[in-house]
Design a protein around this motif. Structure first.
Motif, PDB file in Angstrom:
ATOM      1  N   GLN A 173      -0.765 -18.853   3.453  1.00 42.62           N
ATOM      2  CA  GLN A 173       0.104 -17.673   3.314  1.00 42.62           C
ATOM      3  C   GLN A 173      -0.387 -16.542   4.225  1.00 42.62           C
ATOM      4  O   GLN A 173       0.426 -15.823   4.818  1.00 42.62           O
ATOM      5  CB  GLN A 173       0.131 -17.224   1.850  1.00 42.62           C
ATOM      6  CG  GLN A 173       1.177 -16.169   1.547  1.00 42.62           C
ATOM      7  CD  GLN A 173       2.562 -16.567   1.985  1.00 42.62           C
ATOM      8  OE1 GLN A 173       2.991 -17.704   1.807  1.00 42.62           O
ATOM      9  NE2 GLN A 173       3.291 -15.637   2.617  1.00 42.62           N
ATOM     10  N   ALA A 174      -1.701 -16.400   4.328  1.00 43.60           N
ATOM     11  CA  ALA A 174      -2.252 -15.350   5.197  1.00 43.60           C
ATOM     12  C   ALA A 174      -1.856 -15.615   6.653  1.00 43.60           C
ATOM     13  O   ALA A 174      -1.510 -14.680   7.401  1.00 43.60           O
ATOM     14  CB  ALA A 174      -3.772 -15.297   5.054  1.00 43.60           C
TER      15      ALA A 174
ATOM     16  N   ARG B 197       2.378 -19.118  -4.876  1.00 44.49           N
ATOM     17  CA  ARG B 197       1.804 -18.130  -5.803  1.00 44.49           C
ATOM     18  C   ARG B 197       1.305 -16.882  -5.077  1.00 44.49           C
ATOM     19  O   ARG B 197       1.193 -15.821  -5.658  1.00 44.49           O
ATOM     20  CB  ARG B 197       0.679 -18.735  -6.649  1.00 44.49           C
ATOM     21  CG  ARG B 197      -0.577 -19.082  -5.883  1.00 44.49           C
ATOM     22  CD  ARG B 197      -1.757 -19.281  -6.823  1.00 44.49           C
ATOM     23  NE  ARG B 197      -2.199 -18.005  -7.379  1.00 44.49           N
ATOM     24  CZ  ARG B 197      -3.246 -17.850  -8.164  1.00 44.49           C
ATOM     25  NH1 ARG B 197      -3.928 -18.902  -8.540  1.00 44.49           N
ATOM     26  NH2 ARG B 197      -3.613 -16.657  -8.595  1.00 44.49           N
ATOM     27  N   TRP B 198       0.972 -17.021  -3.801  1.00 42.22           N
ATOM     28  CA  TRP B 198       0.401 -15.870  -3.082  1.00 42.22           C
ATOM     29  C   TRP B 198       1.466 -14.987  -2.444  1.00 42.22           C
ATOM     30  O   TRP B 198       1.127 -13.977  -1.822  1.00 42.22           O
ATOM     31  CB  TRP B 198      -0.562 -16.353  -1.996  1.00 42.22           C
ATOM     32  CG  TRP B 198      -1.694 -17.148  -2.569  1.00 42.22           C
ATOM     33  CD1 TRP B 198      -1.881 -18.495  -2.470  1.00 42.22           C
ATOM     34  CD2 TRP B 198      -2.769 -16.655  -3.377  1.00 42.22           C
ATOM     35  NE1 TRP B 198      -3.003 -18.874  -3.158  1.00 42.22           N
ATOM     36  CE2 TRP B 198      -3.575 -17.759  -3.715  1.00 42.22           C
ATOM     37  CE3 TRP B 198      -3.128 -15.378  -3.843  1.00 42.22           C
ATOM     38  CZ2 TRP B 198      -4.715 -17.644  -4.504  1.00 42.22           C
ATOM     39  CZ3 TRP B 198      -4.268 -15.264  -4.621  1.00 42.22           C
ATOM     40  CH2 TRP B 198      -5.049 -16.373  -4.939  1.00 42.22           C
ATOM     41  N   LEU B 199       2.710 -15.367  -2.563  1.00 43.85           N
ATOM     42  CA  LEU B 199       3.765 -14.519  -1.988  1.00 43.85           C
ATOM     43  C   LEU B 199       3.786 -13.166  -2.693  1.00 43.85           C
ATOM     44  O   LEU B 199       3.841 -13.103  -3.919  1.00 43.85           O
ATOM     45  CB  LEU B 199       5.140 -15.176  -2.167  1.00 43.85           C
ATOM     46  CG  LEU B 199       5.452 -16.392  -1.308  1.00 43.85           C
ATOM     47  CD1 LEU B 199       6.786 -17.005  -1.743  1.00 43.85           C
ATOM     48  CD2 LEU B 199       5.512 -15.992   0.157  1.00 43.85           C
ATOM     49  N   GLY B 200       3.746 -12.107  -1.902  1.00 40.92           N
ATOM     50  CA  GLY B 200       3.824 -10.764  -2.470  1.00 40.92           C
ATOM     51  C   GLY B 200       5.203 -10.169  -2.226  1.00 40.92           C
ATOM     52  O   GLY B 200       6.046 -10.790  -1.562  1.00 40.92           O
ATOM     53  N   ILE B 201       5.421  -8.985  -2.733  1.00 43.39           N
ATOM     54  CA  ILE B 201       6.739  -8.347  -2.558  1.00 43.39           C
ATOM     55  C   ILE B 201       7.051  -8.197  -1.073  1.00 43.39           C
ATOM     56  O   ILE B 201       8.178  -8.410  -0.625  1.00 43.39           O
ATOM     57  CB  ILE B 201       6.787  -6.979  -3.285  1.00 43.39           C
ATOM     58  CG1 ILE B 201       6.714  -7.180  -4.806  1.00 43.39           C
ATOM     59  CG2 ILE B 201       8.072  -6.232  -2.919  1.00 43.39           C
ATOM     60  CD1 ILE B 201       6.690  -5.895  -5.616  1.00 43.39           C
ATOM     61  N   ASP B 202       6.038  -7.863  -0.286  1.00 39.44           N
ATOM     62  CA  ASP B 202       6.302  -7.672   1.149  1.00 39.44           C
ATOM     63  C   ASP B 202       6.706  -8.972   1.835  1.00 39.44           C
ATOM     64  O   ASP B 202       7.462  -8.956   2.804  1.00 39.44           O
ATOM     65  CB  ASP B 202       5.062  -7.085   1.834  1.00 39.44           C
ATOM     66  CG  ASP B 202       5.385  -6.662   3.258  1.00 39.44           C
ATOM     67  OD1 ASP B 202       6.388  -5.935   3.431  1.00 39.44           O
ATOM     68  OD2 ASP B 202       4.666  -7.074   4.188  1.00 39.44           O
TER      69      ASP B 202
END
Lengths: 346, 380
Positions: A298-299, B129-134
């Motif tokens: 994801q990073a 799971r690591w997806l954030g709002i941004d």
């Protein structure tokens, strides 16, 4: 996630609500046994029609039981019906009707608590009970025998034999045993939090019944009448719902809910720790390690997006997102997915 | 004032309001059982086609990971030149905007001559799971907007957000104002502490729950679960009205099963409710901490991807539609926030009904789509 996996969680939710139907309708008839088998549930129905069919069949059966229970009570008059109902109403029985069946609130709340346990993935509340009882009994017995608690005993045991155990390769087993003890302690705390929450819900149901009586009395004073059992049940529901809202939204209700969540999390965390020890012992990747791989992916995706944005004419307000130092600002722009080739006339 | 009644007196007064006899009760319950029996036969005869939801003809025009962008097929020869993009919430599926052919926001907008796109956020798995709002706002949503801009040849499009999708849309409009021509929000929480000013029994559970948790609790929740299981999120919604759900699956079924139209509507809604996606953990962490706990959005303190979401950047026209009976997003969390935006063209419209009723309720249906069509239409 597949559709069937998605349905699994939803089925658990239906199980919860449907499991409450006999208790819900049963309380109005003093928990008489459910009636006959009723109409058979058709087979091979699509989800969630199968669940609604099950609910309809259960309701049909419960209404038959209710009719059988109400008939003798109503023969002697409406006050007897209400009294019977009041007996079944949680805790109201303690204050007014001393001979009530005190198992009623627990019966009604059991599936509620079980689902809270299932939905948070910690396993059913009821199957855990024997384990917790065993754990507690073990702790109690140890205290009685030695005058010390289990933690003190373990510490003493560990000091004496711990290094020896490690020397012969029993370190992981010791860790596992400690982790298991933590899980059991967390489970006991979890049950306590659930009990506190259940007491709160009981209180709300008591208030709901009290509100119903007050509302009926007001109707009587206004010369109005309720001539339908189902309308009466709807009145109960409206009054009880209001009481449940007031209770669960109060400071006490919110604190109990937070404590419930906290205890579930603590239990789950301890269980995960145990799983991590096992995974390590058997040289398996733990979920946490997989998560770390996902985090890195994801990073990288974010980095790519920031790089795209840096090359784009459409700068966001407030500046561009910062790039990681390792990122090349001249990274090749990612091509649009092939499917983006469609045109307006697609 | 008369003295309060003791329990015996109260019981007696209450009983005076009841004119139920053994015969009337037996007759009523027998009739109810008969309706349920007939309903069970109807359930057995239903076909999958009859239960289908979100059937509006559409084409997938873009995809990335689990996210899909769809364009609904226009029903007029020359649709309105500025397309509308609808962004739903992550906590439910997009099908709510097209639940049934005659209760479909999308179809009504198409019939009004608009070119309508919508996003399906899909079913996030553990990997998300690591997806954030941004990641949603500056990532997926921005890509969707760019695709539509390219396809339509317009610099800015009409953006419409629903609930959580409304929050994402608000953030997007603040970060990328040049790409949004008009912003419409429906049942969107903006002032997450609005419920404190106007507490309401039965409304704002989520606000209360979130604030009663510590930041450590939120971190623990996300760390332990990764993503919030869909069934758990759904259960939390159901527990906002637990007693209503007891009657919904029992006594209310008696009348529902007796009415063909009601039955189909009920089953389609159940199908939608049962399809609850998991909620990405990092979005949840930010949602609970930054929004519910710290109310950063309305204070223009929310930071996404290193950039502050300043609502004063929202200079395009804003339409804010809220539901007067919304218990999930209390009215006080949506209404009266116009002064926080940078626009002079701000409109608030109340619709009758609840959070979901806004999209499927009979009365709301008569207001929602016509209001949107007129508002977008008037602004080019």
């Amino acid at each position: 996630m597949s559709a069937s996996e998605s349905n699994e969680g939803s089925r658990a939710t239906y199980d919860f609500w449907l499991g409450l139907i006999p208790q819900f309708l049963g309380q109005f008839g003093g928990f008489a046994p459910a009636g006959g088998p009723g109409t058979a549930v058709p087979e091979d129905l699509p989800f969630p029609v199968d669940q609604i069919a099950k609910a309809a069949a259960m309701t049909q059966q419960s209404l038959e039981g209710l009719a059988q229970a109400l008939a003798p009570a109503l023969k002697t008059g409406v006050p007897d019906m209400l009294a019977q109902w009041a007996k079944a109403s949680p805790a109201f029985a303690f204050t007014r009707f001393g001979d009530a069946d005190t198992a009623t609130p627990q019966t009604m709340l059991a599936p509620w608590l079980a689902l809270m346990s299932n939905s948070t993935g910690t396993g059913g509340a009821l199957p855990q009970a024997p384990l917790q009882a065993m754990s507690r009994a073990w702790a109690d017995m140890a205290s009685r025998v030695t005058g010390a608690n289990t933690a003190q005993m373990d510490t003493a045991f560990d000091r004496t034999y711990g290094a020896l155990s490690d020397g012969v390769g029993l370190g992981p087993a010791r860790k596992l045993q400690a982790a298991w003890r933590d899980v059991m302690n967390a489970a006991v705390a979890q049950q306590d939090a659930r009990a506190q929450y259940a007491i709160l819900v009981q209180d709300a149901f008591v208030q709901g019944f009290q509100r119903l009586l007050t509302a009926l009395a007001a109707k009587a004073d206004a010369g109005e009448r309720v001539d339908s059992v189902l309308a009466l049940i709807r009145m109960w529901a409206a009054n009880t719902e209001h009481a449940v809202h007031e209770t669960l939204q109060s400071e006490r209700g919110l604190a109990a809910t937070a404590a419930l969540i906290r205890s579930d999390l603590a239990h789950r965390k301890k269980t995960q720790q145990m799983a991590t020890i096992l995974a390590d012992q058997f040289d398996m990747a733990s979920r946490r390690e997989l998560d770390e791989a996902f985090r890195e992916i994801q990073a990288l995706k974010r980095e790519l997006r920031a790089s795209d944005a840096a090359n784009s004419d459409d700068a966001p307000a407030g500046g561009r997102a910062p790039l990681r130092k390792s990122t090349s600002a001249k990274r090749r722009r990612r091509p649009d997915p092939a499917i983006d080739a469609g045109r307006d006339d697609a | 004032m008369s003295p309060p009644l003791d329990q015996a007196q109260l019981l007696s007064r209450a009983a005076a309001a009841l004119s139920i006899t053994a015969e009337s009760a037996a007759k009523e319950l027998e009739a109810a059982r008969g309706k349920l029996a007939r309903g069970l036969k109807k359930l057995a005869e239903l076909s999958e086609d009859e239960l289908a939801i979100a059937t509006v003809p559409r084409d997938e025009v873009w995809r990335e990971d689990m996210v899909r962008l769809y364009r609904c097929r226009p029903v007029v020869d020359k649709p309105h030149p500025v397309p509308i993009l609808i962004a739903y919430a992550l906590v439910g599926r997009f099908q709510m905007i097209d639940l049934e052919a005659d209760r479909s926001l999308v179809r009504k907008l198409l019939a009004s001559g608009f070119d309508v796109y919508f996003i399906d956020w899909g079913l996030p798995g553990r990997a998300q799971r690591w997806l954030g709002i941004d990641d949603y706002v500056s990532g997926y949503l921005d890509r969707c907007v760019d695709v539509i801009r390219r396809r339509s040849g317009r610099d800015g499009i009409n953006l419409m957000g629903i609930c959580q999708g409304g929050v994402f849309s608000t953030c997007y409009a603040a970060l990328f104002p040049q790409k949004v021509r008009n912003l419409a929000l429906t049942v969107t929480p903006l002032d997450f502490h609005g419920d404190r000013k106007e507490p309401q029994v039965g409304a704002g559970y989520m606000n209360g729950w979130a604030r009663s948790m510590t930041t450590q609790d939120v971190d623990d929740f996300v760390d332990v679960y990764g993503s919030a299981p869909g069934a758990l999120v759904g259960f939390a919604f159901l527990m906002m009205n637990p007693v209503s759900h007891l009657t919904k699956y029992s006594t209310d079924l008696i009348d529902v099963l007796d009415d063909d139209a009601k039955l189909l509507g009920f089953l389609r809604m159940e199908r939608w409710i049962a399809d609850r996606p998991d909620h990405p953990g990092e979005v949840l962490r930010q949602w609970l901490k930054d929004l519910y706990q710290e109310n950063k959005l309305i204070r223009s303190r929310l930071v996404l991807g290193g950039r502050t979401v300043d609502l004063r950047n929202i200079t395009m026209p804003v339409l804010n539609i809220y539901a007067t009976g919304d218990t999930i997003v209390p009215v006080s969390c949506s209404r009266g926030v116009g002064n926080h935006f940078g626009t002079d063209d701000y409109t608030e419209v109340p619709v009758p009904g609840g959070h979901i009723g806004t999209f499927v309720g009979g009365k709301a249906q008569k207001i929602l789509a016509p209001t949107l069509a007129e508002w977008f239409g008037a602004r080019g």
